[in-house]
Design an enzyme around this catalytic site. Sequence first.
Site, mmCIF file in Angstrom:
data_model
loop_
_atom_site.group_PDB
_atom_site.id
_atom_site.type_symbol
_atom_site.label_atom_id
_atom_site.label_comp_id
_atom_site.label_asym_id
_atom_site.label_seq_id
_atom_site.Cartn_x
_atom_site.Cartn_y
_atom_site.Cartn_z
ATOM 1 N N ASP A 1 82.231 62.482 19.189
ATOM 2 C CA ASP A 1 81.754 63.032 18.000
ATOM 3 C C ASP A 1 82.803 64.246 17.648
ATOM 4 O OD1 ASP A 1 78.580 63.653 16.629
ATOM 5 O OD2 ASP A 1 80.206 65.151 16.369
ATOM 6 N N THR B 1 74.206 60.056 7.056
ATOM 7 C CA THR B 1 74.523 59.728 5.789
ATOM 8 C C THR B 1 73.351 60.558 4.971
ATOM 9 O OG1 THR B 1 72.830 57.865 6.161
ATOM 10 C CG2 THR B 1 75.204 57.454 6.309
ATOM 11 N N THR C 1 72.164 54.449 8.454
ATOM 12 C CA THR C 1 71.248 54.081 7.230
ATOM 13 C C THR C 1 72.019 54.236 6.019
ATOM 14 O OG1 THR C 1 69.359 54.754 8.285
ATOM 15 C CG2 THR C 1 69.220 54.458 5.990
ATOM 16 N N GLU D 1 68.858 51.036 12.815
ATOM 17 C CA GLU D 1 67.902 51.739 13.810
ATOM 18 C C GLU D 1 66.654 52.077 13.233
ATOM 19 O OE1 GLU D 1 68.811 52.446 17.157
ATOM 20 O OE2 GLU D 1 66.921 52.864 17.175
ATOM 21 N N LYS E 1 66.185 48.344 6.760
ATOM 22 C CA LYS E 1 66.134 49.582 7.014
ATOM 23 C C LYS E 1 65.450 50.363 6.234
ATOM 24 C CE LYS E 1 66.351 53.453 8.931
ATOM 25 N NZ LYS E 1 65.845 54.084 10.219
ATOM 26 N N CYS F 1 64.780 61.549 7.674
ATOM 27 C CA CYS F 1 65.074 60.139 7.019
ATOM 28 C C CYS F 1 64.157 59.545 5.736
ATOM 29 C CB CYS F 1 64.579 59.313 8.318
ATOM 30 S SG CYS F 1 65.383 59.568 9.639
HETATM 31 C C1 UGA Z 1 60.964 57.383 10.392
HETATM 32 C C2 UGA Z 1 60.438 56.196 10.675
HETATM 33 O O1 UGA Z 1 58.959 55.959 11.160
HETATM 34 C C3 UGA Z 1 61.330 55.406 11.684
HETATM 35 O O2 UGA Z 1 60.783 54.012 11.789
HETATM 36 C C4 UGA Z 1 62.904 55.486 11.459
HETATM 37 O O3 UGA Z 1 63.678 54.717 12.280
HETATM 38 C C5 UGA Z 1 63.074 56.923 11.084
HETATM 39 O O4 UGA Z 1 62.384 57.412 10.172
HETATM 40 C C6 UGA Z 1 64.579 56.844 10.492
HETATM 41 O O5 UGA Z 1 64.959 56.453 9.735
HETATM 42 O O6 UGA Z 1 65.549 57.332 11.370
HETATM 43 P P1 UGA Z 1 60.650 59.781 11.775
HETATM 44 O O7 UGA Z 1 61.474 60.533 10.743
HETATM 45 O O8 UGA Z 1 61.160 60.310 13.148
HETATM 46 O O9 UGA Z 1 60.843 58.279 11.728
HETATM 47 O O10 UGA Z 1 59.099 60.264 11.513
HETATM 48 P P2 UGA Z 1 57.614 59.371 11.246
HETATM 49 O O11 UGA Z 1 57.089 59.391 12.156
HETATM 50 O O12 UGA Z 1 57.943 58.070 10.432
HETATM 51 O O13 UGA Z 1 56.944 60.524 10.318
HETATM 52 C C7 UGA Z 1 57.701 61.025 8.978
HETATM 53 C C8 UGA Z 1 56.980 61.805 8.109
HETATM 54 O O14 UGA Z 1 55.684 61.388 7.667
HETATM 55 C C9 UGA Z 1 56.440 63.357 9.155
HETATM 56 O O15 UGA Z 1 56.632 64.341 8.409
HETATM 57 C C10 UGA Z 1 55.018 62.951 9.254
HETATM 58 O O16 UGA Z 1 54.150 64.192 9.524
HETATM 59 C C11 UGA Z 1 54.405 62.289 8.152
HETATM 60 N N1 UGA Z 1 53.243 61.352 8.181
HETATM 61 C C12 UGA Z 1 53.366 60.317 9.160
HETATM 62 C C13 UGA Z 1 52.328 61.526 7.522
HETATM 63 O O17 UGA Z 1 52.181 62.527 6.470
HETATM 64 N N2 UGA Z 1 51.276 60.946 7.587
HETATM 65 C C14 UGA Z 1 51.070 59.882 8.431
HETATM 66 O O18 UGA Z 1 50.037 59.055 8.414
HETATM 67 C C15 UGA Z 1 52.098 59.471 9.037
#
Ligand code: UGA
Length: 449
Positions: free
Chosen positions: A30, A85, A121, A146, A219, A275
């Site tokens: 990095d 990204t 991504t 990923e 993705k 994300c």
């Molecule tokens: C998300 C995807 O779930 C992953 O599969 C993906 O790899 C990742 O983005 C990425 O592109 O790197 P992440 O950002 O860690 O993962 O979080 P999530 O668990 O998806 O939650 C995203 C948001 O949605 C959070 O703010 C959470 O509070 C919200 N959420 C989730 C809700 O408001 N309601 C729900 O029912 C679920």
Amino acid sequence: MRLSVIGCGYLGAVHAAAMASIGHDVVGIDVDERKIETLSKGEAPFFEPGLQEILTEGIESGRLRFTTDMAAASGSKVHFVGVGTPQQKDGYAADLTYVNAAIDGLLPYLSPGDIVAGKSTVPVGTAAELAPRVEATGATLVWNPEFLREGWAVKDTIDPDRLVVGVSSHFARSTTGAEATTGDGEVNPADVLREVYHPAVAKGTPFIVTDLATSELVKVAANAFLATKISFINAMAEIAEVTGADVTQLADALGHDERIGRRFLGAGIGFGGGCLPKDIRAFSARAEELGRGESVAFLREVDAINLRRRDRAVDLVVNAFGGSVFKKNVTVLGAAFKPHSDDIRDSPALDVAVRLHGLGAWVTITDPAALENAQRLHPQLNYVPDRDEAIRGADALILVTEWDEYRRELSPEHASTLATGRVVVDGRNGLDAAAWRAAGWTYYGMGRP
Ligand code: UGA
């Protein structure tokens, strides 16, 4: 296998440590000297359950090291590129500066037969554009998106629910699973990736070999689907609010249909993080460039519904005080974009806190992991690490990140001994409404009567 991982942010640092933990010899590279210094000491630069352990183990075993020197990539069989990204400063499209810089920086150290595996991504079409530069060195470019979730990143990397590898067309044709080479004796890069991910492959994890464009699309389509599911239920919450229906019961009832499923039907203040928000915007921007903007026009609505829910949460607090929160003590439970994370990128929780502050409330924020990051970004707010101290003297509480500390472990009776007021806004529909009401609180949920 000798591996290099270019970019040691969330994705790269976890990937490097996870690959070392399954037996590979890994160098993480990095440009950020501070990050490399931290990682080299075996310290996780962010909160991620299980990361600390595999970092320490990897470094002690000698299989994992970190450096700022790109030359260290030389000699690796596979070079993973996991740089950020972000959204462009002046638009919705993804900023590919770091991807381009990583590839250009890596080119002098590639040898014929090496594999460059993009993990970032990226907008569909990026890999095909990068491929000629990589191929000119005799190396091959594949795309290996990923899907890790923050909070589950180590598990998701070592034991994912599927592996996707996009390869250029002449390999895609020959890859049916068993074949290790193309007709002309060339090793198929997908098979090398099978070796890299050997524990997951051995346990039968679906391994999808496809073309470059499909792998890039998988993705963004996955994240677009998840965002749409959340905004769908939040749209239903808006309808529930004008009809007296209860969106949590609605979601439970819908979720029993296996075709729909209950997961990601959690109505509340919506999605944030590094994300989902940026990926749906970058997808819209890319679709417009491709002349297919109308195909994903609904993502604009998904985004708009999502942002409206933050307004709604703020309105609930303001209305609870008859239209003004001026000089009211409001305690915000949570700052991270979701529990089990210290990530505050595009955090709806922090956004709600900042808006309440802007309306003249005296805002106190508490969070088990994200306070330091939040304070750096918004030094004007009051941060109190201890939950009970944060609640003491509050006129109202608002739950915005559903940590167990607030959702399960905070009883309304205990909160009553600390707070001055009896208003609770449940921005994640995580509290037991009946219990809070029974304890004398005025409870407001999102999309609930
Ligand atoms: C998300 C995807 O779930 C992953 O599969 C993906 O790899 C990742 O983005 C990425 O592109 O790197 P992440 O950002 O860690 O993962 O979080 P999530 O668990 O998806 O939650 C995203 C948001 O949605 C959070 O703010 C959470 O509070 C919200 N959420 C989730 C809700 O408001 N309601 C729900 O029912 C679920």
